[in-house]
Structures are given as structure tokens and as C-alpha cells.
Design a protein around this motif. Structure first.
Motif, PDB file in Angstrom:
ATOM      1  N   GLU A 231       0.842  -1.206   0.000  1.00 13.26           N
ATOM      2  CA  GLU A 231       0.000   0.000   0.000  1.00 13.26           C
ATOM      3  C   GLU A 231       0.874   1.253   0.000  1.00 13.26           C
ATOM      4  N   ARG A 232       1.944   1.220   0.753  1.00 11.38           N
ATOM      5  CA  ARG A 232       2.848   2.378   0.796  1.00 11.38           C
ATOM      6  C   ARG A 232       3.597   2.535  -0.525  1.00 11.38           C
ATOM      7  N   VAL A 233       3.965   1.419  -1.133  1.00 11.70           N
ATOM      8  CA  VAL A 233       4.588   1.483  -2.458  1.00 11.70           C
ATOM      9  C   VAL A 233       3.600   2.052  -3.471  1.00 11.70           C
ATOM     10  N   SER A 234       2.360   1.608  -3.387  1.00  9.80           N
ATOM     11  CA  SER A 234       1.319   2.106  -4.290  1.00  9.80           C
ATOM     12  C   SER A 234       1.154   3.618  -4.175  1.00  9.80           C
ATOM     13  N   GLU A 235       1.220   4.139  -2.969  1.00  2.00           N
ATOM     14  CA  GLU A 235       1.111   5.583  -2.757  1.00  2.00           C
ATOM     15  C   GLU A 235       2.273   6.325  -3.408  1.00  2.00           C
ATOM     16  N   ILE A 236       3.478   5.749  -3.312  1.00  2.00           N
ATOM     17  CA  ILE A 236       4.641   6.366  -3.949  1.00  2.00           C
ATOM     18  C   ILE A 236       4.469   6.386  -5.463  1.00  2.00           C
ATOM     19  N   LEU A 237       4.014   5.270  -6.019  1.00  2.00           N
ATOM     20  CA  LEU A 237       3.804   5.196  -7.463  1.00  2.00           C
ATOM     21  C   LEU A 237       2.787   6.229  -7.926  1.00  2.00           C
ATOM     22  N   ALA A 238       1.655   6.267  -7.244  1.00  2.00           N
ATOM     23  CA  ALA A 238       0.564   7.148  -7.670  1.00  2.00           C
ATOM     24  C   ALA A 238       0.915   8.620  -7.512  1.00  2.00           C
ATOM     25  N   SER A 239       1.640   8.962  -6.467  1.00  2.00           N
ATOM     26  CA  SER A 239       1.921  10.372  -6.190  1.00  2.00           C
ATOM     27  C   SER A 239       3.142  10.899  -6.925  1.00  2.00           C
ATOM     28  N   GLN A 240       4.101   9.998  -7.248  1.00  2.00           N
ATOM     29  CA  GLN A 240       5.372  10.495  -7.777  1.00  2.00           C
ATOM     30  C   GLN A 240       5.869   9.825  -9.055  1.00  2.00           C
ATOM     31  N   LYS A 241       5.662   8.529  -9.194  1.00  2.00           N
ATOM     32  CA  LYS A 241       6.481   7.786 -10.135  1.00  2.00           C
ATOM     33  C   LYS A 241       5.794   7.355 -11.423  1.00  2.00           C
ATOM     34  N   TYR A 242       4.477   7.181 -11.422  1.00  2.00           N
ATOM     35  CA  TYR A 242       3.833   6.783 -12.667  1.00  2.00           C
ATOM     36  C   TYR A 242       4.026   7.851 -13.738  1.00  2.00           C
ATOM     37  N   ASN A 243       4.259   7.424 -14.964  1.00  2.00           N
ATOM     38  CA  ASN A 243       4.273   8.350 -16.078  1.00  2.00           C
ATOM     39  C   ASN A 243       2.910   9.031 -16.170  1.00  2.00           C
ATOM     40  N   ARG A 244       2.902  10.281 -16.580  1.00  2.00           N
ATOM     41  CA  ARG A 244       1.634  11.006 -16.670  1.00  2.00           C
ATOM     42  C   ARG A 244       1.666  11.999 -17.819  1.00  2.00           C
ATOM     43  N   SER A 245       0.492  12.421 -18.233  1.00  2.00           N
ATOM     44  CA  SER A 245       0.370  13.383 -19.327  1.00  2.00           C
ATOM     45  C   SER A 245       0.804  14.768 -18.852  1.00  2.00           C
ATOM     46  N   ALA A 246       0.846  15.697 -19.783  1.00  2.00           N
ATOM     47  CA  ALA A 246       1.200  17.075 -19.442  1.00  2.00           C
ATOM     48  C   ALA A 246       0.212  17.678 -18.452  1.00  2.00           C
ATOM     49  N   TYR A 247      -0.992  17.099 -18.374  1.00  2.00           N
ATOM     50  CA  TYR A 247      -2.020  17.596 -17.454  1.00  2.00           C
ATOM     51  C   TYR A 247      -2.102  16.757 -16.185  1.00  2.00           C
ATOM     52  N   GLY A 248      -1.132  15.863 -15.999  1.00  2.00           N
ATOM     53  CA  GLY A 248      -1.070  15.092 -14.767  1.00  2.00           C
ATOM     54  C   GLY A 248      -1.884  13.808 -14.772  1.00  2.00           C
ATOM     55  N   LYS A 249      -2.394  13.391 -15.928  1.00  2.00           N
ATOM     56  CA  LYS A 249      -3.208  12.188 -15.994  1.00  2.00           C
ATOM     57  C   LYS A 249      -2.321  10.940 -15.994  1.00  2.00           C
ATOM     58  N   VAL A 250      -2.606  10.011 -15.073  1.00  2.00           N
ATOM     59  CA  VAL A 250      -1.838   8.768 -14.972  1.00  2.00           C
ATOM     60  C   VAL A 250      -2.470   7.653 -15.797  1.00  2.00           C
ATOM     61  N   TRP A 251      -3.802   7.522 -15.690  1.00  2.00           N
ATOM     62  CA  TRP A 251      -4.494   6.416 -16.356  1.00  2.00           C
ATOM     63  C   TRP A 251      -4.356   6.551 -17.871  1.00  2.00           C
ATOM     64  N   GLY A 252      -3.842   5.512 -18.498  1.00  2.00           N
ATOM     65  CA  GLY A 252      -3.595   5.538 -19.930  1.00  2.00           C
ATOM     66  C   GLY A 252      -2.164   5.954 -20.266  1.00  2.00           C
ATOM     67  N   TRP A 253      -1.451   6.485 -19.286  1.00  2.00           N
ATOM     68  CA  TRP A 253      -0.073   6.923 -19.490  1.00  2.00           C
ATOM     69  C   TRP A 253       0.906   6.045 -18.683  1.00  2.00           C
ATOM     70  N   GLY A 254       0.814   6.145 -17.361  1.00  2.00           N
ATOM     71  CA  GLY A 254       1.681   5.337 -16.529  1.00  2.00           C
ATOM     72  C   GLY A 254       1.043   4.008 -16.141  1.00  2.00           C
ATOM     73  N   ALA A 255      -0.267   3.960 -16.222  1.00  2.00           N
ATOM     74  CA  ALA A 255      -1.014   2.727 -15.921  1.00  2.00           C
ATOM     75  C   ALA A 255      -2.034   2.522 -17.032  1.00  2.00           C
ATOM     76  N   LYS A 256      -1.916   1.409 -17.735  1.00  2.00           N
ATOM     77  CA  LYS A 256      -2.786   1.139 -18.882  1.00  2.00           C
ATOM     78  C   LYS A 256      -3.392  -0.239 -18.725  1.00  2.00           C
ATOM     79  N   ALA A 257      -4.713  -0.312 -18.794  1.00  2.00           N
ATOM     80  CA  ALA A 257      -5.412  -1.592 -18.696  1.00  2.00           C
ATOM     81  C   ALA A 257      -6.023  -1.950 -20.041  1.00  2.00           C
ATOM     82  N   LEU A 258      -5.851  -3.180 -20.455  1.00  2.00           N
ATOM     83  CA  LEU A 258      -6.380  -3.681 -21.727  1.00  2.00           C
ATOM     84  C   LEU A 258      -7.219  -4.931 -21.470  1.00  2.00           C
ATOM     85  N   PRO A 259      -8.271  -5.204 -22.237  1.00  2.00           N
ATOM     86  CA  PRO A 259      -8.717  -4.385 -23.367  1.00  2.00           C
ATOM     87  C   PRO A 259      -9.456  -3.135 -22.892  1.00  2.00           C
TER      88      PRO A 259
END
Length: 259
Positions: A231-259
Motif C-alpha cells: 500500500e505504501r509502495v502504491s502511494e509512492i507510485l501514484a503520487s510520484q512515479k507513474y508516467n503522466r500526461s502534461a495535465y497530470g493524468k496517470v491512467w492511460g499513461w503510466g497505468a494502462k489496462a487492456l482491453p
């Protein structure tokens, strides 16, 4: 110069997809400058191994999540609660302070079964194609070049993955052209390494891949829970480390779910 360290969570088998542990597969990439891996990550992890695990310099310790959780082998000192707490805190500090970007591509194999992409690739290779796309775009945004280092899985699996990478690099994808991929990922070959190579970036990726997998599953409203450390690792990822768009969007950039 960047390097993308890769590790998967789950299995690429297409059997027993009715079981959650068989149904989902994710591929996590940790993108880091090579000089930062050398100058910060390697000594930071080495200090943890020396200070807490009393590492023998002639028998290097490779951080591996499954063995850490079970306090197996060189991680036996972690069976002591106070030692485990010190280890966790120092590891979390490295995860926060190191400079890297995380991309996790998550696949519901049951949902993808029978779709177009399934006719020409298998689950791991499908995720690899998407990862190459996203890595190329990350490199382009930084006007930088990079290579890719997966953990070796076996002679035949590694050859198949190299063949898939060659295909993607030669023909491009629906979203990223061949010229863009080859410009920003100039190396034709994947840099396979094993646990015996004791690569710090792969060890960090191993420790992040599981929490990232289940972070995505939580966001998809799956009935899963993360342990305290994850859970603490997840917080670090979400707040700092996931790739994100120029507007700060993580979903689809740093975290992508398919289909």
C-alpha cells in the motif's frame, strides 16, 4: 541515456482463465537514466544489503520480492520484526528518492481472447508492443534515447521476445511509426540479464511490479487488497512515479489496462 528495466507479474499461459491468478498479466517498466542507476541506485541498494542483511561481498545478494516476503535465504534476518521495519523503511526511502518513471501495462487475458491482436501475438508479446510504444513516447518527450533490459526467462522465451521486439522495431505499431521507435530506441537488441547478474534496476522493478499490478486491479474495482508495505509502495507510485500526461493524468499513461 535511459534504460527501461522490465518485469512481469502473472503468467502468459492461456489456460484456466476462470482463475484470477491465471487471468491477469501485467508488464512493468522502470525507466531510469543509466548514470543515475550507477551513481545512486546501485550504492543505495548496496548500503541496505550491507547494513541490514550483512551481505558477504563475495556472495552478492539479489533483492527478490518472493524471498523477501518469506525471509528466505539471505533474507532470514527479516524474520525479526525490528529488522524488517528498518529494511522496509530504507527500501521505501530509496523508492521515493530515486529518479525513475514507471509504466505498467495490464492485460485481462479473458477479455482479450478472440480479439484481433490475439491472432498474431501472445499475451507477453502484446504487452511488450504497448510498452515499446509508451517508452518511445517518453523518450521523445525528453529528446533522449534508451534501451530495454528484461529479466531473462529462458532461452526460447528470450528468443521469442527478441523476435517480437525486432518485429515492432522494424514495422512500427498502429500508433508509433518504425522511424520514431528506431530513432529513440536505437539498439536492435534487448539486454537480457538474469538474477545472477545482480542488476539494481531489475531488482527495483521486481519490487514495484507486484504493487503496481494490484494498484491497477484496485482501480478496476477488483476485490483485492494490498498489504501494508505494498500500500505504501502504491502511494509512492501514484503520487510520484507513474508516467503522466502534461495535465497530470496517470491512467492511460503510466497505468494502462487492456482491453
Amino acid at each position: 541515456m535511459y534504460r527501461l528495466y522490465l518485469d512481469e507479474h502473472g503468467t502468459d499461459s492461456m489456460t484456466r482463465l476462470d482463475l484470477p491468478q491465471k487471468r491477469y498479466l501485467s508488464l512493468t517498466g522502470v525507466m531510469m537514466r543509466v548514470d543515475h542507476a550507477r551513481d545512486y541506485l546501485v550504492p543505495a541498494l548496496s548500503r541496505i544489503k550491507a547494513d541490514i542483511l550483512d551481505e558477504d561481498p563475495d556472495a552478492p545478494i539479489c533483492l527478490h520480492r518472493a524471498d523477501i516476503r518469506q525471509s528466505k535465504g539471505p533474507f532470514q534476518p527479516l524474520s525479526d520484526g525490528a529488522t524488517r521495519l528498518r529494511f522496509d523503511e530504507q527500501l521505501l526511502r530509496v523508492m521515493r528518492d530515486a529518479e525513475y518513471i514507471v509504466i505498467t501495462v495490464f492485460l485481462d487475458k479473458l477479455g482479450m481472447d478472440g480479439m484481433f491482436h490475439w491472432k498474431r501475438t501472445h499475451p507477453y508479446h502484446f504487452l511488450m508492443e504497448v510498452m515499446v510504444e509508451k517508452y518511445t513516447l517518453c523518450l521523445q518527450a525528453r529528446n533522449a534515447t534508451g534501451d530495454i533490459m528484461p529479466e531473462a526467462r529462458g532461452k526460447h522465451q528470450d528468443k521469442a521476445l527478441q523476435d517480437e521486439f525486432t518485429r515492432v522495431r522494424t514495422h512500427g505499431t498502429r500508433y508509433v511509426t518504425q522511424s520514431r521507435i528506431s530513432t529513440f530506441i536505437p539498439s536492435r537488441n534487448l539486454k537480457f540479464r538474469t538474477k545472477k547478474d545482480n542488476v539494481a534496476g531489475l531488482q527495483l522493478c521486481d519490487l514495484l511490479a507486484h504493487p503496481s499490478h494490484f494498484t491497477i486491479r484496485q482501480n478496476l474495482k477488483h476485490p483485492v487488497t494490498l498489504g501494508d508495505f505494498a500500500e505504501r509502495v502504491s502511494e509512492i507510485l501514484a503520487s510520484q512515479k507513474y508516467n503522466r500526461s502534461a495535465y497530470g493524468k496517470v491512467w492511460g499513461w503510466g497505468a494502462k489496462a487492456l482491453p
